[in-house]
Scaffold this motif. Sequence first.
Motif, short mmCIF file in Angstrom:
data_model
loop_
_atom_site.label_atom_id
_atom_site.label_comp_id
_atom_site.label_asym_id
_atom_site.label_seq_id
_atom_site.Cartn_x
_atom_site.Cartn_y
_atom_site.Cartn_z
N ALA A 124 -4.95 10.27 2.48
CA ALA A 124 -5.15 8.82 2.61
C ALA A 124 -5.13 8.50 4.10
N LYS A 125 -6.23 7.95 4.57
CA LYS A 125 -6.35 7.59 5.98
C LYS A 125 -5.76 6.19 6.15
N THR A 126 -4.64 6.10 6.88
CA THR A 126 -3.92 4.84 7.01
C THR A 126 -3.64 4.50 8.47
N SER A 127 -3.17 3.29 8.68
CA SER A 127 -2.79 2.85 10.02
C SER A 127 -1.58 3.63 10.53
N GLU A 128 -0.88 4.35 9.64
CA GLU A 128 0.25 5.17 10.03
C GLU A 128 -0.14 6.65 10.15
N GLY A 129 -1.44 6.93 10.13
CA GLY A 129 -1.93 8.30 10.23
C GLY A 129 -2.49 8.78 8.91
N ASN A 159 1.19 8.98 -6.42
CA ASN A 159 1.49 10.39 -6.18
C ASN A 159 2.52 10.90 -7.19
N ASN A 160 3.63 10.17 -7.35
CA ASN A 160 4.68 10.60 -8.27
C ASN A 160 4.22 10.61 -9.72
N SER A 161 3.52 9.57 -10.13
CA SER A 161 3.13 9.49 -11.55
C SER A 161 2.13 10.59 -11.92
N ILE A 162 1.16 10.85 -11.05
CA ILE A 162 0.17 11.90 -11.35
C ILE A 162 0.84 13.27 -11.28
N ARG A 209 -7.13 9.96 -6.36
CA ARG A 209 -8.17 9.20 -5.66
C ARG A 209 -8.71 8.09 -6.56
N LYS A 210 -9.00 8.42 -7.81
CA LYS A 210 -9.52 7.43 -8.76
C LYS A 210 -8.53 6.29 -8.96
N LYS A 211 -7.24 6.62 -9.15
CA LYS A 211 -6.21 5.60 -9.39
C LYS A 211 -6.05 4.69 -8.18
N LEU A 212 -6.07 5.26 -6.98
CA LEU A 212 -5.93 4.44 -5.78
C LEU A 212 -7.15 3.54 -5.58
N MET A 213 -8.34 4.05 -5.88
CA MET A 213 -9.53 3.21 -5.78
C MET A 213 -9.46 2.06 -6.78
N GLN A 214 -8.90 2.30 -7.96
CA GLN A 214 -8.73 1.22 -8.94
C GLN A 214 -7.76 0.16 -8.43
N LEU A 215 -6.86 0.56 -7.52
CA LEU A 215 -5.91 -0.38 -6.93
C LEU A 215 -6.46 -1.07 -5.68
N GLY A 216 -7.72 -0.79 -5.35
CA GLY A 216 -8.35 -1.47 -4.22
C GLY A 216 -8.48 -0.66 -2.94
N TRP A 217 -8.07 0.59 -2.96
CA TRP A 217 -8.27 1.43 -1.78
C TRP A 217 -9.76 1.73 -1.64
N SER A 218 -10.25 1.74 -0.41
CA SER A 218 -11.66 2.03 -0.19
C SER A 218 -11.93 3.52 -0.37
N SER A 219 -13.14 3.83 -0.81
CA SER A 219 -13.52 5.23 -1.00
C SER A 219 -13.50 5.98 0.33
N GLU A 220 -13.83 5.30 1.41
CA GLU A 220 -13.87 5.96 2.72
C GLU A 220 -12.49 6.32 3.25
N SER A 221 -11.45 5.68 2.73
CA SER A 221 -10.09 5.95 3.22
C SER A 221 -9.43 7.11 2.46
N LEU A 222 -10.09 7.61 1.43
CA LEU A 222 -9.50 8.66 0.58
C LEU A 222 -10.39 9.90 0.60
N ARG A 248 0.84 -1.21 0.00
CA ARG A 248 0.00 0.00 0.00
C ARG A 248 0.87 1.26 0.00
N LYS A 249 1.97 1.24 0.73
CA LYS A 249 2.87 2.39 0.75
C LYS A 249 3.46 2.62 -0.64
N SER A 250 3.84 1.54 -1.29
CA SER A 250 4.38 1.62 -2.65
C SER A 250 3.34 2.20 -3.61
N GLN A 251 2.08 1.80 -3.45
CA GLN A 251 1.00 2.32 -4.29
C GLN A 251 0.84 3.83 -4.10
N LEU A 252 0.87 4.28 -2.84
CA LEU A 252 0.74 5.72 -2.57
C LEU A 252 1.86 6.50 -3.26
#
Length: 157
Positions: A101-106, A34-37, A70-83, A26-30
């Motif tokens: 992005a609401k994560t276990s690391e804040g 972020n970098n690609s967009i 947000r759209k790209k992360l949701m396509q990767l399986g992130w929940s809408s509520e976490s973004l 998940r960290k790699s996805q973020l």
Amino acid sequence: VVFCMQHRDQCANTGGPSIMVLDKKRKSQLISVNNSINHTIRPVNDKPGADVWSMDVTAGDCEDFALTKRKKLMQLGWSSESLKIAVAITNNGEGHAVLIAKTSEGDLVLDNRFNAIKDWRKTDLRWVMAQTGDNPKYWAKVKANVEEPQLVSAREG
């Protein structure tokens, strides 16, 4: 609200956790999203008086970056509520939108001005409002001068 009326699929609750566990994948996805967009969209402000919220654009302003991320992360399986999209003021006094992005690391900020992903408390932003709950049409003001603004997720123990 206009964006949600035009893109109902982007404003639907996809289910899933409101706080994503930030494992290595998940960290790699973020970082990747972020970098690609940040490098794909050319920064261009909307015309004065016309604030158009778009995604998947070649040129756009801050909320266009946030919506595309947000759209790209949701396509990767992130929940809408976490973004959540949040609005803030920069040190230069400009209004600015970012993705949180609401994560276990804040709550981590994906900002088109920087490739580094930062904890919301370690940014140069003064928070104004953010999406709340499970419906992206609902926004709440962030109370000033409080240690834990309303948009912050609880950290997992």
